[in-house]
Design a protein around this motif. Structure first.
Motif, short mmCIF file in Angstrom:
data_model
loop_
_atom_site.label_atom_id
_atom_site.label_comp_id
_atom_site.label_asym_id
_atom_site.label_seq_id
_atom_site.Cartn_x
_atom_site.Cartn_y
_atom_site.Cartn_z
N VAL A 197 -2.49 -4.01 -7.48
CA VAL A 197 -1.16 -4.06 -7.80
C VAL A 197 -0.49 -4.98 -6.77
CG1 VAL A 197 0.99 -2.77 -8.23
CG2 VAL A 197 -1.24 -2.17 -9.37
N ILE A 198 0.34 -5.77 -6.96
CA ILE A 198 1.53 -6.54 -6.19
C ILE A 198 2.73 -5.88 -6.33
CG2 ILE A 198 2.34 -8.64 -5.26
CD1 ILE A 198 -0.65 -8.41 -4.90
N TRP A 199 3.20 -5.03 -5.53
CA TRP A 199 4.67 -4.48 -5.85
C TRP A 199 5.55 -5.10 -4.91
CZ3 TRP A 199 5.32 1.36 -3.86
CH2 TRP A 199 6.48 2.01 -4.58
N VAL A 200 6.62 -5.53 -5.71
CA VAL A 200 7.65 -6.18 -5.17
C VAL A 200 9.13 -5.58 -5.38
CG1 VAL A 200 8.77 -8.22 -4.85
CG2 VAL A 200 6.44 -8.26 -5.71
N PRO A 201 9.30 -4.48 -4.87
CA PRO A 201 10.64 -3.70 -5.21
C PRO A 201 11.96 -4.45 -4.98
CG PRO A 201 9.05 -2.25 -3.70
CD PRO A 201 8.69 -3.78 -3.84
N HIS A 202 12.92 -3.88 -5.51
CA HIS A 202 14.43 -4.61 -5.36
C HIS A 202 14.54 -4.32 -3.80
CE1 HIS A 202 18.66 -5.22 -5.10
NE2 HIS A 202 18.38 -5.47 -6.32
N PRO A 203 15.19 -5.38 -2.96
CA PRO A 203 15.22 -5.32 -1.54
C PRO A 203 16.12 -4.04 -1.28
CG PRO A 203 15.77 -7.64 -2.16
CD PRO A 203 15.47 -6.73 -3.36
N GLU A 204 16.96 -3.58 -1.72
CA GLU A 204 17.67 -2.14 -1.70
C GLU A 204 16.96 -0.97 -2.02
OE1 GLU A 204 21.59 -2.21 -3.47
OE2 GLU A 204 21.71 -4.47 -3.21
N ALA A 205 15.80 -0.96 -2.61
CA ALA A 205 14.86 0.12 -2.92
C ALA A 205 14.08 0.57 -1.79
CB ALA A 205 14.26 -0.19 -4.15
N HIS A 206 13.54 -0.11 -1.05
CA HIS A 206 12.35 0.13 -0.32
C HIS A 206 12.86 1.39 0.46
CE1 HIS A 206 9.89 -3.56 -0.25
NE2 HIS A 206 10.90 -4.13 -0.61
N GLU A 207 14.01 1.53 1.19
CA GLU A 207 14.26 2.69 1.89
C GLU A 207 14.14 4.05 1.16
OE1 GLU A 207 18.32 3.25 3.18
OE2 GLU A 207 18.25 0.87 2.58
N HIS A 208 14.08 3.93 -0.26
CA HIS A 208 14.24 5.13 -1.07
C HIS A 208 12.85 5.56 -1.96
CE1 HIS A 208 18.65 5.11 -0.69
NE2 HIS A 208 18.56 3.73 -0.99
N LEU A 209 11.96 4.76 -1.51
CA LEU A 209 10.63 4.81 -2.32
C LEU A 209 9.80 5.78 -1.65
CD1 LEU A 209 10.08 0.96 -2.86
CD2 LEU A 209 10.60 2.70 -4.45
N GLY A 210 9.91 6.20 -0.44
CA GLY A 210 9.21 7.09 0.19
C GLY A 210 7.88 6.72 0.75
N ASN A 211 6.52 7.40 0.44
CA ASN A 211 5.15 6.78 1.02
C ASN A 211 4.66 5.98 -0.13
OD1 ASN A 211 2.73 6.25 1.70
ND2 ASN A 211 2.52 8.41 2.60
N LYS A 212 5.04 4.56 0.14
CA LYS A 212 4.49 3.60 -0.92
C LYS A 212 2.87 3.41 -0.84
CE LYS A 212 7.42 0.45 1.00
NZ LYS A 212 7.99 -0.76 1.54
N ASP A 213 2.29 3.58 0.29
CA ASP A 213 0.97 3.55 0.43
C ASP A 213 0.19 4.63 -0.65
OD1 ASP A 213 0.84 1.42 2.24
OD2 ASP A 213 0.87 2.70 3.81
N GLU A 214 1.04 5.97 -0.62
CA GLU A 214 0.49 6.89 -1.43
C GLU A 214 0.66 6.46 -2.97
OE1 GLU A 214 2.32 11.42 -2.18
OE2 GLU A 214 1.81 10.87 -0.26
N ARG A 219 -4.78 0.67 -3.92
CA ARG A 219 -5.07 -0.30 -4.95
C ARG A 219 -4.11 -1.28 -4.95
NH1 ARG A 219 -8.87 0.84 -9.15
NH2 ARG A 219 -10.01 2.74 -8.61
N GLY A 220 -3.40 -1.72 -3.91
CA GLY A 220 -2.39 -2.80 -3.95
C GLY A 220 -1.75 -2.97 -2.64
N THR A 221 -0.69 -3.81 -2.66
CA THR A 221 -0.09 -3.92 -1.49
C THR A 221 1.55 -4.19 -2.02
OG1 THR A 221 0.34 -5.44 0.26
CG2 THR A 221 -0.19 -6.66 -1.70
#
Length: 236
Positions: A197-214, A219-221
């Motif tokens: 999975v290539i995950w491209v969140p909205h620029p404003e979403a990153h700080e609200h996503l918690g542990n992205k690696d989890e 299985r992605g970046t």
């Protein structure tokens, strides 16, 4: 899980990943909430809405803001406001260029959007020629997706790959695919599907996503923009 050494197919979400329609969704929802003295929409809820089928998203909004509406009434109001805005949407940075590159390479591509066919047509009618780059287009109301099996269930990705394999008489496996997503539900669906999975969140979403690696579970970046995609590292 490492990315494919030679990617055989790419499957794409649409809203917020290819098109800037997530911003339109926010504007529309804020208009509705304002009518009832609620809102504005915040990113903690926005993240939970991304990628959900319309009825599930509607129920979540109604319950969260305690709106005096049924899901059907909410959807009708949504459609009335959104239909006036879709012609303004456009490709996000790097999106069209990536689709053109994959088309040039001859790598099969499928669009797998939770939007209904009606909403897909409304959002893309002014961009129709560009969407001909896709070899398969699957919408959220496709009859091959059982009721209640929208994202985060993997069914839409499975249907997309199945259609590509039928069209090209191939036997591409999920682990030979890249899934491109912006929403948590779609990422979880892509991980369950078995793709990278290539995950491209909205620029404003990153700080609200918690542990992205989890969430990616190895299985992605994640990227800040499709423009930042290093194609050589993902088998392209």
């Amino acid at each position: 899980m490492a990315p494919p050494t030679s990617t055989k197919a790419c499957l794409f979400d649409m809203d917020g990943l290819l098109l800037n329609t997530e911003d339109t969704y926010t504007l529309t929802l804020n208009e509705i909430l304002a009518q009832y003295g609620k809102g504005p929409l915040t990113w903690d809820l926005k993240i939970r809405l991304q990628g959900l089928p319309g009825d599930k998203a509607g129920r979540l909004v109604i319950d969260h803001y305690q709106l005096p509406l049924t899901v059907e009434e909410y959807e009708k109001l949504n459609l009335e406001i959104q239909s006036k805005k879709w012609s303004e949407c456009n490709f996000l940075p790097g999106a069209l260029e990536l689709l053109q590159y994959l088309h040039f390479l001859g790598i099969p591509t499928a669009l797998c959007t939770s939007s209904t066919n009606l909403k897909y047509e409304q959002k893309t009618s002014h961009l129709k020629e560009n969407f001909k780059l896709f070899d398969a287009i699957i919408t959220g109301d496709d009859s091959r997706i059982p009721p209640g099996r929208g994202k985060p269930s993997p069914d839409i990705w499975q249907v997309g790959l199945r259609e590509l394999n039928e069209k090209f008489n191939s036997q591409i496996k999920p682990e030979e695919c890249l899934v491109f997503e912006d929403g948590v539900a779609g990422v979880r669906a892509g991980v369950t599907f078995g793709a990278y999975v290539i995950w491209v969140p909205h620029p404003e979403a990153h700080e609200h996503l918690g542990n992205k690696d989890e969430i990616l579970n190895g299985r992605g970046t994640s990227l800040y923009s499709l423009e930042k995609l290093d194609k050589s590292k993902v088998g392209l």
